[in-house]
Design an enzyme around this catalytic site. Sequence first.
Site, PDB file in Angstrom:
ATOM      1  N   ASP B   8     -63.432  12.831  46.684  1.00  7.54           N
ATOM      2  CA  ASP B   8     -62.889  11.555  46.231  1.00  7.54           C
ATOM      3  C   ASP B   8     -63.167  11.445  44.731  1.00  7.54           C
ATOM      4  O   ASP B   8     -64.326  11.458  44.302  1.00  7.54           O
ATOM      5  CB  ASP B   8     -63.616  10.426  47.006  1.00  7.54           C
ATOM      6  CG  ASP B   8     -63.084   9.045  46.652  1.00  7.54           C
ATOM      7  OD1 ASP B   8     -62.191   8.950  45.804  1.00  7.54           O
ATOM      8  OD2 ASP B   8     -63.588   8.070  47.238  1.00  7.54           O
ATOM      9  N   ASP B 102     -56.001  10.523  44.915  1.00  7.96           N
ATOM     10  CA  ASP B 102     -57.322  10.945  44.428  1.00  7.96           C
ATOM     11  C   ASP B 102     -58.290  11.332  45.545  1.00  7.96           C
ATOM     12  O   ASP B 102     -59.494  11.325  45.357  1.00  7.96           O
ATOM     13  CB  ASP B 102     -57.936   9.845  43.551  1.00  7.96           C
ATOM     14  CG  ASP B 102     -58.078   8.531  44.286  1.00  7.96           C
ATOM     15  OD1 ASP B 102     -57.603   8.446  45.431  1.00  7.96           O
ATOM     16  OD2 ASP B 102     -58.651   7.586  43.725  1.00  7.96           O
ATOM     17  N   GLU B 103     -57.768  11.644  46.708  1.00 11.93           N
ATOM     18  CA  GLU B 103     -58.650  11.989  47.827  1.00 11.93           C
ATOM     19  C   GLU B 103     -58.043  13.137  48.624  1.00 11.93           C
ATOM     20  O   GLU B 103     -56.822  13.175  48.802  1.00 11.93           O
ATOM     21  CB  GLU B 103     -58.749  10.819  48.807  1.00 11.93           C
ATOM     22  CG  GLU B 103     -59.777   9.780  48.477  1.00 11.93           C
ATOM     23  CD  GLU B 103     -59.714   8.671  49.512  1.00 11.93           C
ATOM     24  OE1 GLU B 103     -60.338   8.816  50.576  1.00 11.93           O
ATOM     25  OE2 GLU B 103     -58.999   7.687  49.255  1.00 11.93           O
TER      26      GLU B 103
END
Lengths: 370, 407
Positions: B8, B102-103
């Site tokens: 993350d 973003d993960e």
Amino acid sequence: MNFTIEKEVFLKGLARVQGIVEKRNTIPVLSNVLLEGADGELRLTATDLEVGMQSTYPANIRKPGKVTVSAKKLYEIIKELPDNQVSFNAKENCWIEVECGKAQFNIVGLSADEFPNFPKSDKGQFVTLASSLCKEMIEKTFFAVSQDESKYNLNGIFCQLQENTGHLRLVATDGHRLSMIDKSIASTASPQLSKGFILPRKGILELKKLAEEGEGELQLHFMDNNAVVSKDRTVIIMRLVDGEFPDYSRVIPKTNEQQATIAVGSLLHALRRMIILSSEKSRGVKLNFKNNLLELSSSNPELGDAREELDIEYQGLDLSVGFNARYLLDILQVQDQDKICMILKDNLSPGLVKPIKEDGYLAVIMPMRL
Amino acid sequence: MKTILHVDMNAFFAAVEQQSNPALRGRPIAVTGSEQRSVILTASYEARAFGVKTGMTRFEAFERCRQLILVPANNRLYTHVSTEIMALLKDYTPLVEIFSIDEAFLDLSGSLRLFSGAERIAYLIKSRIKARFGISCSIGIAPNKLLAKLASEQHKPDGLTVFRSTEIPGLLENMPIQELCGIGRRLGRQLQGLGIFTCGQLGRFPLAVLRKKYGVIGDQLHAMARGIDRSPVVPEESSAPIKSVGHSRTLRDDLADRQAICAFLLQLAEMVGRRARRYQVSGRVVTLTVRYADFTTLSRQQAQADYLAGSEEIYRASVQILDSLALEQPVRLLGVRLSDLRFKTGQLPLFPLERRQYMLTEARDCVNDRYGDFTVMFGSLLEQKGKGSHVISPAWRPQGVRNVAVQ
């Protein structure tokens, strides 16, 4: 009503109406077959209000009358009975008793009064068609009828008498390909025939089955907005498609720039091999025309690719064009000559396919981008 | 037993901005949407220290932090950096499930031996991302996705947390239920109403009661509370085919005028049509979403007679739905969606009129592919400003139909 009938005769009659009865069951009585017994004859009628069929069969009518019952259930029952006389007895409240040998069935029907009226045909002026001709004309065009219900004006075959040649023309298209046949018929012009009409998909299927049942002639005439076809003791009535058939003459190529002569059998088999590795979504096959050579190829990113060469007669420019292999196969499968002519312009224009010896048939097929 | 890694990026948008502009490093910044009425999308850790959070209005944010620097979102930059990072993750396993911009989840079960263990992979990922993009990330390693995500949440920023299977019951015993991915605020409050505050309590709660209240979700909750999650890591290539193509946008000003709404629908229809055509799908159902000024939202869908992919056709269908609605208030957001998709085959139409339309659309797309969206467009769109997508959707992906170009 009470009658006895040969099992085979009854079964044949019931089998014929299975394609007609309404399957969606929006109006319950439409999934039933109407049985009417009188004067030594049993008359079976089925309709979905678009297409209807009526035929008579010899039977021993002990007590005349009429009743309706589920066409599917009655067919299933009769099919499983031993080959023998079947006794059919309509009792009170539309209960029906079917007996054959030691088997007995009681099924509930619906009153014949609820069944829609089957129009009495007046048999005014009619057109006569040989069964074999009718079958051929339908076979060579039916595959191009659109399957897309939203394109209702393409959901049938357009029929028209060509004034200048006296030929009857059948045309079908789905917006990607077109199939057309002209054949001479012995007939006097009628306003309906000259103006042209669209026979609905379902009606054509029934008509084809009727044409396939032995030789003999089909008689076609019109009533209001219906086409009525009769043969022997069977009548089919179908409501004509209410729509404008597109101006198909504009899509038939008039110029013949690149012309190839190809053996039907070898192209058919090559395409059947190529289609295996074509993309499942598009079924696209690439055709590369070179001097006296046709190179076919297909590829599927998930499987692999295939290639085959065929000797053909071709002296035109090198040309590479993609087609839906199914569309080509549909055309090839109905050819009765051993060679066809393929006439192309480029990879973005419609291609023309016809038998090497003119016999009134042609097909137009639009390329695809591969 | 599997080994799943969850990565993350910390304050992703803000971190990317701070990297691209050194003047912003070490200072409280917040990234806002490029639209005028947008809220805070991400705050840097410096700003978070003041209590600035995602979802705040600009006004609320300034109240917490006077020296806050607002940076309008540069979505193209973020999608570009994300695409690069996700590509880097594939060096460690082909089983990478991109969860959002973003993960990502990585199934490392098959590559542990190649890289000498999961922790080493985590260090490699962290140092490569740091060296190349200057961004820190938090990583969680656990036997399944649920726990891996929970682990990565434990230490932020720049954390690395490993949950070993033997420690899990102890860890979960006092873990608040809202920490679990999938238990939101509403569900959390409902469970608290039943006296359930920790995962330990949820795991011991009678399953029959949960089942009665939540159906199959009840079983799922029960399993989650005990750290059980059997969902596989699904890489994009093998994920289920997409079901729809859609775009929605909040308007610059609330609109009540039909003509202005229609003009906006045309823009959305062009965006939807372009994307559908680029990925060679056409759809039979068009859905129009309208959100009023007071945030009440309604969606209406209509099945079309034919499969569509043309911008004009999608526009006409959405206007038809619009005209079937009696608009009660000015409109704040509009959305157009195409669903019931099927693949287009490249088959050209036989009839000349349809063929011309087909060729025209194709030529227009060709120009726009080369010179940018809306280079050749409908005359009525000439006056509109800020066309195209301005927000990265949660469903954004580096590849495929979900790769929406953003402004």
